[in-house]
Design a protein around this motif. Structure first.
Motif, PDB file in Angstrom:
ATOM      1  N   VAL A  55       0.831  -1.207   0.000  1.00 28.51           N
ATOM      2  CA  VAL A  55       0.000   0.000   0.000  1.00 28.51           C
ATOM      3  C   VAL A  55       0.864   1.255   0.000  1.00 28.51           C
ATOM      4  N   ASP A  56       2.058   1.171   0.598  1.00 28.27           N
ATOM      5  CA  ASP A  56       2.961   2.324   0.577  1.00 28.27           C
ATOM      6  C   ASP A  56       3.432   2.608  -0.853  1.00 28.27           C
ATOM      7  N   GLU A  57       3.708   1.556  -1.597  1.00 29.69           N
ATOM      8  CA  GLU A  57       4.110   1.736  -2.993  1.00 29.69           C
ATOM      9  C   GLU A  57       2.940   2.304  -3.814  1.00 29.69           C
ATOM     10  N   MET A  58       1.734   1.777  -3.550  1.00 32.18           N
ATOM     11  CA  MET A  58       0.559   2.305  -4.237  1.00 32.18           C
ATOM     12  C   MET A  58       0.362   3.787  -3.903  1.00 32.18           C
ATOM     13  N   ARG A  59       0.526   4.135  -2.647  1.00 31.18           N
ATOM     14  CA  ARG A  59       0.348   5.527  -2.211  1.00 31.18           C
ATOM     15  C   ARG A  59       1.356   6.444  -2.898  1.00 31.18           C
ATOM     16  N   SER A  60       2.621   5.992  -2.928  1.00 39.17           N
ATOM     17  CA  SER A  60       3.667   6.794  -3.561  1.00 39.17           C
ATOM     18  C   SER A  60       3.396   6.950  -5.053  1.00 39.17           C
ATOM     19  N   GLU A  61       2.954   5.873  -5.703  1.00 38.41           N
ATOM     20  CA  GLU A  61       2.653   5.917  -7.142  1.00 38.41           C
ATOM     21  C   GLU A  61       1.460   6.814  -7.421  1.00 38.41           C
ATOM     22  N   PHE A  62       0.441   6.756  -6.549  1.00 43.49           N
ATOM     23  CA  PHE A  62      -0.761   7.567  -6.755  1.00 43.49           C
ATOM     24  C   PHE A  62      -0.459   9.057  -6.621  1.00 43.49           C
ATOM     25  N   GLN A  63       0.452   9.407  -5.727  1.00 37.89           N
ATOM     26  CA  GLN A  63       0.791  10.818  -5.545  1.00 37.89           C
ATOM     27  C   GLN A  63       1.385  11.423  -6.812  1.00 37.89           C
ATOM     28  N   ARG A  64       1.951  10.571  -7.675  1.00 37.72           N
ATOM     29  CA  ARG A  64       2.530  11.067  -8.926  1.00 37.72           C
ATOM     30  C   ARG A  64       1.538  11.019 -10.089  1.00 37.72           C
ATOM     31  N   ASN A  65       0.339  10.518  -9.818  1.00 34.80           N
ATOM     32  CA  ASN A  65      -0.676  10.389 -10.871  1.00 34.80           C
ATOM     33  C   ASN A  65      -1.261  11.763 -11.198  1.00 34.80           C
ATOM     34  N   PRO A  66      -1.190  12.207 -12.454  1.00 35.81           N
ATOM     35  CA  PRO A  66      -1.724  13.544 -12.787  1.00 35.81           C
ATOM     36  C   PRO A  66      -3.244  13.622 -12.676  1.00 35.81           C
ATOM     37  N   ASP A  67      -3.935  12.479 -12.691  1.00 35.67           N
ATOM     38  CA  ASP A  67      -5.405  12.469 -12.607  1.00 35.67           C
ATOM     39  C   ASP A  67      -5.912  12.166 -11.205  1.00 35.67           C
ATOM     40  N   LYS A  68      -5.055  12.317 -10.210  1.00 37.20           N
ATOM     41  CA  LYS A  68      -5.446  11.896  -8.854  1.00 37.20           C
ATOM     42  C   LYS A  68      -6.638  12.691  -8.317  1.00 37.20           C
ATOM     43  N   LYS A  69      -6.728  13.969  -8.679  1.00 39.87           N
ATOM     44  CA  LYS A  69      -7.839  14.779  -8.173  1.00 39.87           C
ATOM     45  C   LYS A  69      -9.167  14.276  -8.715  1.00 39.87           C
ATOM     46  N   ASP A  70      -9.203  13.955  -9.993  1.00 45.55           N
ATOM     47  CA  ASP A  70     -10.422  13.440 -10.610  1.00 45.55           C
ATOM     48  C   ASP A  70     -10.791  12.086 -10.015  1.00 45.55           C
ATOM     49  N   ILE A  71      -9.791  11.245  -9.759  1.00 47.99           N
ATOM     50  CA  ILE A  71     -10.042   9.923  -9.163  1.00 47.99           C
ATOM     51  C   ILE A  71     -10.636  10.071  -7.763  1.00 47.99           C
ATOM     52  N   VAL A  72     -10.063  10.962  -6.976  1.00 45.24           N
ATOM     53  CA  VAL A  72     -10.555  11.169  -5.599  1.00 45.24           C
ATOM     54  C   VAL A  72     -11.992  11.664  -5.623  1.00 45.24           C
ATOM     55  N   ASN A  73     -12.323  12.576  -6.538  1.00 42.16           N
ATOM     56  CA  ASN A  73     -13.699  13.100  -6.625  1.00 42.16           C
ATOM     57  C   ASN A  73     -14.697  11.995  -6.961  1.00 42.16           C
ATOM     58  N   LYS A  74     -14.301  11.035  -7.781  1.00 41.34           N
ATOM     59  CA  LYS A  74     -15.201   9.924  -8.123  1.00 41.34           C
ATOM     60  C   LYS A  74     -15.321   8.936  -6.970  1.00 41.34           C
ATOM     61  N   VAL A  75     -14.210   8.711  -6.271  1.00 41.09           N
ATOM     62  CA  VAL A  75     -14.220   7.768  -5.145  1.00 41.09           C
ATOM     63  C   VAL A  75     -15.060   8.287  -3.995  1.00 41.09           C
ATOM     64  N   VAL A  76     -15.061   9.605  -3.811  1.00 40.95           N
ATOM     65  CA  VAL A  76     -15.777  10.214  -2.679  1.00 40.95           C
ATOM     66  C   VAL A  76     -17.254   9.836  -2.685  1.00 40.95           C
ATOM     67  N   VAL A  77     -17.836   9.684  -3.868  1.00 40.81           N
ATOM     68  CA  VAL A  77     -19.266   9.347  -3.970  1.00 40.81           C
ATOM     69  C   VAL A  77     -19.569   8.046  -3.239  1.00 40.81           C
ATOM     70  N   TYR A  78     -18.752   7.021  -3.462  1.00 39.73           N
ATOM     71  CA  TYR A  78     -18.986   5.717  -2.836  1.00 39.73           C
ATOM     72  C   TYR A  78     -18.591   5.735  -1.360  1.00 39.73           C
ATOM     73  N   ILE A  79     -17.493   6.415  -1.060  1.00 40.09           N
ATOM     74  CA  ILE A  79     -16.997   6.414   0.316  1.00 40.09           C
ATOM     75  C   ILE A  79     -17.925   7.200   1.239  1.00 40.09           C
ATOM     76  N   SER A  80     -18.480   8.294   0.734  1.00 37.09           N
ATOM     77  CA  SER A  80     -19.414   9.081   1.551  1.00 37.09           C
ATOM     78  C   SER A  80     -20.644   8.257   1.901  1.00 37.09           C
ATOM     79  N   ASN A  81     -21.119   7.481   0.939  1.00 40.12           N
ATOM     80  CA  ASN A  81     -22.277   6.614   1.191  1.00 40.12           C
ATOM     81  C   ASN A  81     -21.946   5.568   2.247  1.00 40.12           C
ATOM     82  N   LEU A  82     -20.749   4.992   2.145  1.00 44.04           N
ATOM     83  CA  LEU A  82     -20.322   4.008   3.144  1.00 44.04           C
ATOM     84  C   LEU A  82     -20.228   4.641   4.523  1.00 44.04           C
TER      85      LEU A  82
END
Length: 593
Positions: A55-82
């Motif tokens: 998960v640390d490697e995934m976290r480090s890789e995600f921080q370099r992802n240029p689309d991370k903001k868009d991904i987080v906005n889409k994930v928030v929909v499901y996580i907020s419901n949970l």
């Protein structure tokens, strides 16, 4: 499929060579090298040792992802419901506890052994995701009741339940012993299939609990592959059991695309409201997470956790994996909330396996949270220090402004006093200028009247001289004596000049003067061009002649007469003497006249 490496051995063997010859030694070494390389290649192909990303490697890789903001906005929909369902999980746990209590009360009232077994089996199933200790107790109770009934199928299934319980608790050695003691000979196909799946689950979970990545040979994969081969022989190709087995093997080998494909096939075979469906959805989410598709991972893991919450479950890894996902995406607050829920449930469930899984995720999240809190505290300290410095500077500024204001107020007071002095002096100068201007005009008028009066006096004297000369010529001495013995008619000679001066300088003086007297005592003039003696006296006072002796000489009165007229007027006024003279001096000069 496991390939057999033995047929490869004859390929490197030709014919006997003398062991002491150089050719023989060379060929032996060459054969050994070729054999070693061939064996390692085949072994590597068979073992497929793949190390999944941490998960640390995934976290480090995600921080370099240029689309991370868009991904987080889409994930928030499901996580907020949970998050909303997590806040209400206690309600569903209470509902499940009521169901379990009801079953336990019914179990006490049952006397038939088979019915008791059925109730114990139901309680075993209900406690399977609610409390590990109770699950163990009812697994043992089912075994005892099955022995009493003497039903071989029930006995084997009870033993499989115990093995399943040991596996869920992380007691893999005990589960292995339990499975080794089970003999499925003569049992139904379903029992044999269940035995094989229980064995595969043991290898699957054991592989995560003790990941032997340091070994060249993946023993867990080999064992699962052997089990799958037997399942493949026993079941049709579209069996949900085969899909489940292939999905687990693919996930174990980090072959996430295959894991996703088989998970979808498995979900199509399962009832949507079952525990197996929720568990399979969680596995589908884990595959998506391993693949790096965090939006789909959040979707299926959140839905899996929500279904488990609705069932009142306390044992669902989807919550931990969701916490890990939020850790990867950088939302530490959500990660901490979900890992706390998983921690509470793990302690309530009391499974060694789940508690061990917790030790992998919780420290990471708490470490980042601690660093985040430390960072926030540092920022707060800096902010508070800055505020304190600003407050001190502001206090000093206020003190400086207050001192300057006090100094300015003192200077303003001095300026106001000076302005008042200047105003008073200016008014005094203005009054003086006005008085001088008035005196100048009065002087002009009086001077003109004096010149005219002097001319009249000259004419009068000249007339008197001629009259005396005439009388001397005729020797009328008696007439001359009589002319000088008669008193001067001041009322007809001098007073008219004074009256004219007063009336020309102060034309409204009569009305103003009468306004200072009582109504019944006001002065009435006999003629508009002639003043009374009282008015003449006060007119001279207004002109600046204040002494009684001077007034008496001007009017050819005695001093006592002047005092008498003044007393008479003062008594006729409703003002005091000082007020009367102040108002008298306010009678203004009429420049127009």
């Amino acid at each position: 499929m496991i390939q057999n490496v033995e047929p490869l051995l004859p390929l490197v063997v030709e014919r006997p060579v003398h062991p002491l010859s150089f050719a023989g030694i060379g060929k032996s070494i060459l054969c050994l090298i070729i054999f070693s390389l061939t064996f390692n290649i085949v072994l590597a192909e068979n073992n497929k040792i793949v190390v999944a990303k941490t998960v640390d490697e995934m976290r480090s890789e995600f921080q370099r992802n240029p689309d991370k903001k868009d991904i987080v906005n889409k994930v928030v929909v499901y996580i907020s419901n949970l998050g909303k369902w997590v806040d209400e999980d206690s309600i569903y746990c209470k509902t499940k506890k009521k169901l379990i209590d009801s079953l336990e009360r019914q179990l006490v009232q049952v006397n038939d052994t088979r019915e008791q077994y059925n109730y114990c089996l139901r309680l075993f199933t209900e406690y399977g995701d609610f409390n590990f200790d109770k699950m163990c107790a009812y697994a043992s109770e089912c075994s005892e009741l099955a022995e009493k009934l003497g039903d071989r199928e029930l006995i084997v299934n009870s033993q499989l339940n115990q093995a399943k319980t040991y596996t869920k608790g992380g007691f893999f050695r005990e589960a292995d012993k339990c499975l080794a003691a089970i003999d499925t000979t003569g049992c139904a196909l379903d029992t044999r299939v269940r035995f094989l799946m229980t064995s595969l689950n043991l290898e699957f979970e054991d592989g995560f609990f003790f990941p032997l990545n340091i070994l060249k040979e993946n023993i867990f994969f080999h064992r699962m592959q052997i089990i799958y081969e037997e399942l493949e022989r026993l079941l049709p190709p579209d069996s949900k059991t085969l899909y489940e087995a292939k999905a687990k093997i693919a996930f174990h080998m980090s072959e996430y695309d295959d894991g996703i494909r088989y998970s979808y096939l498995l979900l199509s075979k399962l009832p949507a409201d079952s525990h197996d469906y929720a568990y399979a959805m969680g596995n589908l989410g884990y595959n998506y997470m391993g693949k790096g598709d965090y939006v789909e991972a959040a979707k299926y893991m959140a839905n899996s956790a929500i279904q488990e919450i609705q069932r009142g479950s306390k044992e669902y890894p989807a919550m931990r994996k969701t916490a890990e996902l939020m850790y990867v995406l950088g939302d530490i607050d959500k990660a901490y909330k979900f890992i706390n829920t998983y921690t509470r449930n793990s302690f309530d469930y009391n499974s060694k396996y789940r508690l061990f899984e917790l030790t992998k995720s919780c420290p990471r999240i708490e470490k980042i949270l601690y660093q985040s809190i430390q960072k926030e505290q540092k920022q707060k300290s800096i902010f508070i220090t800055a505020l304190l410095i600003i407050a001190i500077l502001l206090g000093l500024a206020i003190l400086f402004v207050f001192k300057q204001k006090k100094k300015l107020s003192f200077q303003n007071t001095i300026i106001e006093k000076q302005n008042q002095v200047l105003t008073d002096k200016s008014k005094c100068i203005e009054d003086t200028n006005h008085a001088l201007l008035e005196a100048h005009h009065i002087k002009d008028i009086v001077l003109g009247r004096l010149i005219a009066g002097n001319a009249n006096s000259i004419i009068y004297v000249e007339k008197m001289r001629k009259d005396v000369c005439r009388k001397l010529k005729i020797k009328d001495y008696e007439g001359i004596k009589n002319a000088f013995d008669n008193p001067l008619d001041t009322d007809n000679s001098f007073f008219p000049n004074i009256d004219k001066v007063v009336l020309s300088v102060f034309p409204n003086s009569i009305d103003h003067f009468n306004s200072l007297l009582k109504e019944e005592c006001r002065v009435i003039l006999k003629s508009k061009d002639s003043l009374t003696s009282e008015i003449r006296i006060f007119a001279l006072i207004r002109l600046g002649i204040n002494k009684n002796d001077d007034i008496a000489k001007c009017l050819n009165y005695s001093v006592s007469t002047v005092k008498s007229y003044k007393t008479k007027i003062m008594n006729a006024s409703y003002l005091t003497n000082d007020e009367f003279y102040d108002h008298l001096m306010q009678i203004t000069f009429d420049e127009i006249s």
